[in-house]
Write an enzyme that holds these catalytic residues in place. Structure first.
Site, PDB file in Angstrom:
ATOM      1  N   LYS A 179       0.854  -1.195   0.000  1.00  0.00           N
ATOM      2  CA  LYS A 179       0.000   0.000   0.000  1.00  0.00           C
ATOM      3  C   LYS A 179       0.885   1.239   0.000  1.00  0.00           C
ATOM      4  O   LYS A 179       1.501   1.577   1.001  1.00  0.00           O
ATOM      5  CB  LYS A 179      -0.910   0.040   1.237  1.00  0.00           C
ATOM      6  CG  LYS A 179      -1.988   1.112   1.083  1.00  0.00           C
ATOM      7  CD  LYS A 179      -2.700   1.425   2.373  1.00  0.00           C
ATOM      8  CE  LYS A 179      -1.952   2.383   3.248  1.00  0.00           C
ATOM      9  NZ  LYS A 179      -1.604   3.692   2.622  1.00  0.00           N
ATOM     10  N   GLU A 235       4.091   7.140  15.585  1.00  0.00           N
ATOM     11  CA  GLU A 235       2.711   7.115  16.086  1.00  0.00           C
ATOM     12  C   GLU A 235       1.887   6.024  15.369  1.00  0.00           C
ATOM     13  O   GLU A 235       1.216   5.215  16.014  1.00  0.00           O
ATOM     14  CB  GLU A 235       2.113   8.493  15.830  1.00  0.00           C
ATOM     15  CG  GLU A 235       0.811   8.738  16.526  1.00  0.00           C
ATOM     16  CD  GLU A 235       0.184  10.035  16.020  1.00  0.00           C
ATOM     17  OE1 GLU A 235       0.933  10.948  15.611  1.00  0.00           O
ATOM     18  OE2 GLU A 235      -1.051  10.107  16.011  1.00  0.00           O
ATOM     19  N   GLY A 237       3.142   3.550  13.703  1.00  0.00           N
ATOM     20  CA  GLY A 237       3.823   2.284  14.001  1.00  0.00           C
ATOM     21  C   GLY A 237       3.275   1.643  15.276  1.00  0.00           C
ATOM     22  O   GLY A 237       3.070   0.426  15.341  1.00  0.00           O
ATOM     23  N   GLU A 254       9.910   0.378  10.514  1.00  0.00           N
ATOM     24  CA  GLU A 254      10.937   1.412  10.270  1.00  0.00           C
ATOM     25  C   GLU A 254      10.262   2.737  10.550  1.00  0.00           C
ATOM     26  O   GLU A 254       9.428   3.186   9.755  1.00  0.00           O
ATOM     27  CB  GLU A 254      11.396   1.373   8.803  1.00  0.00           C
ATOM     28  CG  GLU A 254      12.034   0.079   8.357  1.00  0.00           C
ATOM     29  CD  GLU A 254      13.453  -0.076   8.855  1.00  0.00           C
ATOM     30  OE1 GLU A 254      13.940   0.791   9.609  1.00  0.00           O
ATOM     31  OE2 GLU A 254      14.075  -1.078   8.498  1.00  0.00           O
ATOM     32  N   CYS A 288      13.644  10.213   6.887  1.00  0.00           N
ATOM     33  CA  CYS A 288      13.597   9.657   8.248  1.00  0.00           C
ATOM     34  C   CYS A 288      14.927   9.834   8.969  1.00  0.00           C
ATOM     35  O   CYS A 288      14.966   9.983  10.182  1.00  0.00           O
ATOM     36  CB  CYS A 288      13.215   8.188   8.197  1.00  0.00           C
ATOM     37  SG  CYS A 288      14.257   7.231   7.092  1.00  0.00           S
ATOM     38  N   GLU A 389      10.138  14.900  15.827  1.00  0.00           N
ATOM     39  CA  GLU A 389      10.482  14.848  14.405  1.00  0.00           C
ATOM     40  C   GLU A 389       9.635  15.877  13.659  1.00  0.00           C
ATOM     41  O   GLU A 389       8.418  15.863  13.744  1.00  0.00           O
ATOM     42  CB  GLU A 389      10.171  13.444  13.874  1.00  0.00           C
ATOM     43  CG  GLU A 389      10.565  13.272  12.432  1.00  0.00           C
ATOM     44  CD  GLU A 389      10.233  11.883  11.909  1.00  0.00           C
ATOM     45  OE1 GLU A 389       9.122  11.389  12.154  1.00  0.00           O
ATOM     46  OE2 GLU A 389      11.106  11.288  11.254  1.00  0.00           O
TER      47      GLU A 389
HETATM   48  P1  NAD Z   1       2.495   7.935   8.339  1.00  0.00           P
HETATM   49  O1  NAD Z   1       2.881   7.090   9.487  1.00  0.00           O
HETATM   50  O2  NAD Z   1       1.460   8.972   8.545  1.00  0.00           O
HETATM   51  O3  NAD Z   1       1.960   7.020   7.134  1.00  0.00           O
HETATM   52  C1  NAD Z   1       2.738   5.976   6.608  1.00  0.00           C
HETATM   53  C2  NAD Z   1       1.827   4.985   5.902  1.00  0.00           C
HETATM   54  O4  NAD Z   1       0.955   4.396   6.871  1.00  0.00           O
HETATM   55  C3  NAD Z   1       0.932   5.591   4.829  1.00  0.00           C
HETATM   56  O5  NAD Z   1       0.859   4.688   3.742  1.00  0.00           O
HETATM   57  C4  NAD Z   1      -0.415   5.691   5.543  1.00  0.00           C
HETATM   58  O6  NAD Z   1      -1.506   5.671   4.635  1.00  0.00           O
HETATM   59  C5  NAD Z   1      -0.383   4.443   6.411  1.00  0.00           C
HETATM   60  N1  NAD Z   1      -1.263   4.464   7.592  1.00  0.00           N
HETATM   61  C6  NAD Z   1      -1.675   5.537   8.313  1.00  0.00           C
HETATM   62  N2  NAD Z   1      -2.492   5.133   9.321  1.00  0.00           N
HETATM   63  C7  NAD Z   1      -2.599   3.788   9.237  1.00  0.00           C
HETATM   64  C8  NAD Z   1      -3.290   2.790   9.987  1.00  0.00           C
HETATM   65  N3  NAD Z   1      -4.061   3.109  11.047  1.00  0.00           N
HETATM   66  N4  NAD Z   1      -3.167   1.493   9.609  1.00  0.00           N
HETATM   67  C9  NAD Z   1      -2.405   1.149   8.562  1.00  0.00           C
HETATM   68  N5  NAD Z   1      -1.730   2.050   7.798  1.00  0.00           N
HETATM   69  C10 NAD Z   1      -1.818   3.354   8.142  1.00  0.00           C
HETATM   70  O7  NAD Z   1       3.854   8.549   7.788  1.00  0.00           O
HETATM   71  P2  NAD Z   1       4.079   9.591   6.618  1.00  0.00           P
HETATM   72  O8  NAD Z   1       3.632  10.934   7.104  1.00  0.00           O
HETATM   73  O9  NAD Z   1       3.528   9.057   5.349  1.00  0.00           O
HETATM   74  O10 NAD Z   1       5.682   9.550   6.489  1.00  0.00           O
HETATM   75  C11 NAD Z   1       6.515  10.220   7.345  1.00  0.00           C
HETATM   76  C12 NAD Z   1       7.015   9.335   8.461  1.00  0.00           C
HETATM   77  O11 NAD Z   1       7.656   8.178   7.942  1.00  0.00           O
HETATM   78  C13 NAD Z   1       8.070   9.998   9.313  1.00  0.00           C
HETATM   79  O12 NAD Z   1       7.809   9.758  10.676  1.00  0.00           O
HETATM   80  C14 NAD Z   1       9.362   9.325   8.898  1.00  0.00           C
HETATM   81  O13 NAD Z   1      10.384   9.346   9.850  1.00  0.00           O
HETATM   82  C15 NAD Z   1       8.890   7.953   8.614  1.00  0.00           C
HETATM   83  N6  NAD Z   1       9.862   7.268   7.735  1.00  0.00           N
HETATM   84  C16 NAD Z   1      10.641   6.279   8.275  1.00  0.00           C
HETATM   85  C17 NAD Z   1      11.604   5.644   7.491  1.00  0.00           C
HETATM   86  C18 NAD Z   1      12.484   4.552   8.046  1.00  0.00           C
HETATM   87  O14 NAD Z   1      12.995   3.769   7.252  1.00  0.00           O
HETATM   88  N7  NAD Z   1      12.682   4.461   9.349  1.00  0.00           N
HETATM   89  C19 NAD Z   1      11.738   6.017   6.168  1.00  0.00           C
HETATM   90  C20 NAD Z   1      10.935   7.030   5.662  1.00  0.00           C
HETATM   91  C21 NAD Z   1       9.979   7.645   6.459  1.00  0.00           C
END
Ligand code: NAD
Length: 502
Positions: A179, A235, A237, A254, A288, A389
């Site tokens: 997704k 959050e 995660g 991640e 990230c 962050e």
């Molecule tokens: P996000 O957590 O808001 O969303 C990430 C994904 O999760 C999206 O596809 C979203 O649609 C999905 N999602 C949201 N709520 C969900 C739920 N309840 N159940 C299942 N899926 C759900 O993050 P974002 O704003 O898209 O990206 C930014 C974040 O990603 C930052 O915190 C960044 O640090 C992190 N990130 C981490 C890494 C890493 O490898 N550690 C890499 C890139 C980004």
């Protein structure tokens, strides 16, 4: 059909509900195209197709060397369409063309090629020690696919992250439903075309852009999913960990970061200044591993800052596709509001705004989501901008008196994803050993490779991806014990079986 349809069981299709959304170019605010909006029933259908493909072993039953040939073909397919993919990625996500070509599309191909190298290693069972007590036995370990994987990714490195998850899952023989983030679905759908052309069997990969609530939740709760690999915020995660607990799924998380870059007093200043700048302002800080905290020794503080501000003046902020632009927009209005909100909080809590701190608006930029590269000084450890962050181009500069204090400040975080040390290698390596992060870069920054493991300490995640170690997280280790003594009287089964008639 939508411009960017779903890909389920080998078919490009609209969502069952018929719903669509627009994906927006963050440089201009204009639509890139319509996207089919996957709902929970589309997710369930993709999972069912993945399950069926896994059970009949159309992919899992192939040898690693045969899977490798298909993965290598995917790598070639990405290379053949690199220019088209990079332009689409730049429009859909706001990545500059240099980032879209090198990091996103180039990275995607590199991951498939590397996983093609690793896949045949999984064919060979690994020997375990021969045991003679209680009886002689031969033991070995098989690395088997976990089963059906669900992958959920964010918007900052769209095609690269799709490639991370799909290449690792496929190399190990799994089926996968991916997704993408709703903000950036475009290149993942194009990747589906390449996977199909390369010979990935129907059902083994499905790609379903859609919202997190509902669609994402179906992926992490459906009993037919064996593993969830999530990249996103800490959050979300946490929510996913809770949701996946009900069916005890194998989990890789991640998550977010608040990475520190420590400058030692013997650093090469030209290198460290440009490195610190790259660490925070690459992709407008929406990374990230963004080095969002800069720790400077008192002795260098003013000089370093002066040099850093001079170099910030060389950053060219503008529309992602424009020639010469080195920093693009934030991904969305929502992200723009979040970043400007943090800048306000920084000012209110007493940090000194040294550079930037504003939305950039003029004839060229007003329709997009641009923020000036921003530097705060006099930041103290308890301030919000030192702890949370931001995911934007905002650097928090802190001072330290000695190396012990630098290490303590760097480690004073709920996160532990990455860090950087700038200084002479021997001293920097000492500091690297004391930093509690999954990656430490010494005199370098942001380099991720499919060859090396990546992941977070503390609340930055669970498990590792990439490298052979990361690939193994897409496998279940199976221990096989072969008893070598078939004489019944030599079996020590603790008298649990019926004694023999004598
Ligand atoms: P996000 O957590 O808001 O969303 C990430 C994904 O999760 C999206 O596809 C979203 O649609 C999905 N999602 C949201 N709520 C969900 C739920 N309840 N159940 C299942 N899926 C759900 O993050 P974002 O704003 O898209 O990206 C930014 C974040 O990603 C930052 O915190 C960044 O640090 C992190 N990130 C981490 C890494 C890493 O490898 N550690 C890499 C890139 C980004």
């Amino acid at each position: 059909m939508a411009d960017f349809p779903l890909f389920i069981d080998g078919q490009f299709t609209d969502a069952a509900s018929g719903e669509t959304s627009q994906t927006i170019d963050p440089s201009t605010g204009e639509s890139v195209g319509t996207v089919a909006k996957a709902g929970p029933e589309d997710a369930a259908r993709a999972i069912a197709a993945a399950r069926a493909s896994f059970e009949d072993r159309r992919w899992a039953g192939k040898r690693g060397s045969d899977r490798a040939a298909v993965l290598a073909a995917v790598g070639r397919g990405i290379r053949a369409r690199a220019a088209e993919l990079a332009e689409l990625e730049a429009r859909d996500s706001g990545a500059t063309l240099a980032k879209a070509k090198g990091a996103d599309v180039g990275g995607a191909g590199f991951w498939f090629r590397t996983m093609a190298e690793f896949a045949p290693r999984l064919d060979e069972p690994e020997p375990l020690p021969l045991t003679i007590a209680p009886g002689p036995s031969h033991n070995y370990l098989r690395r088997e696919p976990v089963g059906v994987c669900a992958a959920i990714i964010p918007w900052n490195f769209p095609i690269q992250m799709a490639a991370w998850k799909i290449s690792m899952a496929l190399a190990a023989g799994n089926s996968i439903v991916l997704k993408p983030a709703p903000e950036t679905p475009a290149t993942a759908v194009k990747l589906a075309e390449i996977l199909q052309e390369a010979g990935v069997p129907d059902g083994v990969v499905s790609i379903i852009p859609g919202p997190g609530p509902g669609t994402g939740e179906e992926l992490v709760t459906n009993p037919d999913v064996d593993k969830v690999s999530f990249t996103g915020s800490t959050e979300v995660g946490r929510q996913i960990m809770r949701l996946a607990a009900s069916t005890v799924k194998n989990l890789t998380l991640e998550l977010g970061g608040k990475s520190a870059q420590v400058v030692l007093d013997d650093a090469d200043l030209d290198l460290a200044v440009d490195g610190a700048l790259y660490g925070i302002f690459f992709h407008s800080g929406q990374v990230c591993t963004a080095g969002s905290r800069l720790l400077l020794p008192e002795s260098l503080h003013d000089d370093f800052l002066e040099r850093l501000q001079a170099r910030v003046g060389d950053i060219v902020v503008g529309p992602a596709l424009e020639k010469g632009v080195t920093m693009g927009p934030l991904v969305s209005q929502k992200q723009l509001d979040t970043v400007l909100g943090y800048i306000d909080v920084g000012k209110k809590e007493g940090a000194t705004l040294a550079t930037g701190g504003v939305r950039l608006e003029n004839d060229r930029l007003s329709r997009g989501f641009f923020v000036a590269p921003t530097i705060f000084t006099d930041v103290t450890p308890e301030m919000t901008i030192a702890r949370e962050e931001i995911f934007g181009p905002v650097l928090a500069v802190q001072r330290y008196r000695d190396v012990d204090e630098a290490v303590a400040l760097a480690n004073d975080s709920d996160y532990g994803l990455a860090s950087g040390v700038w200084g002479s290698p021997a001293r920097a390596m000492d500091v690297a050993a004391r930093l509690r992060t999954g990656t430490v870069w010494v005199n370098d920054y942001h380099l991720l490779s499919p060859k090396y493991p990546f992941g977070g300490f503390k609340q930055s995640g669970v498990g590792r991806e990439h490298g052979y170690l990361g690939l193994l997280e897409y496998t279940e280790p199976k221990h096989v014990h072969v008893g070598l003594d078939a004489r019944r009287e030599n079996k020590r089964w603790f008298d649990m079986t019926i004694p023999r008639q004598r």
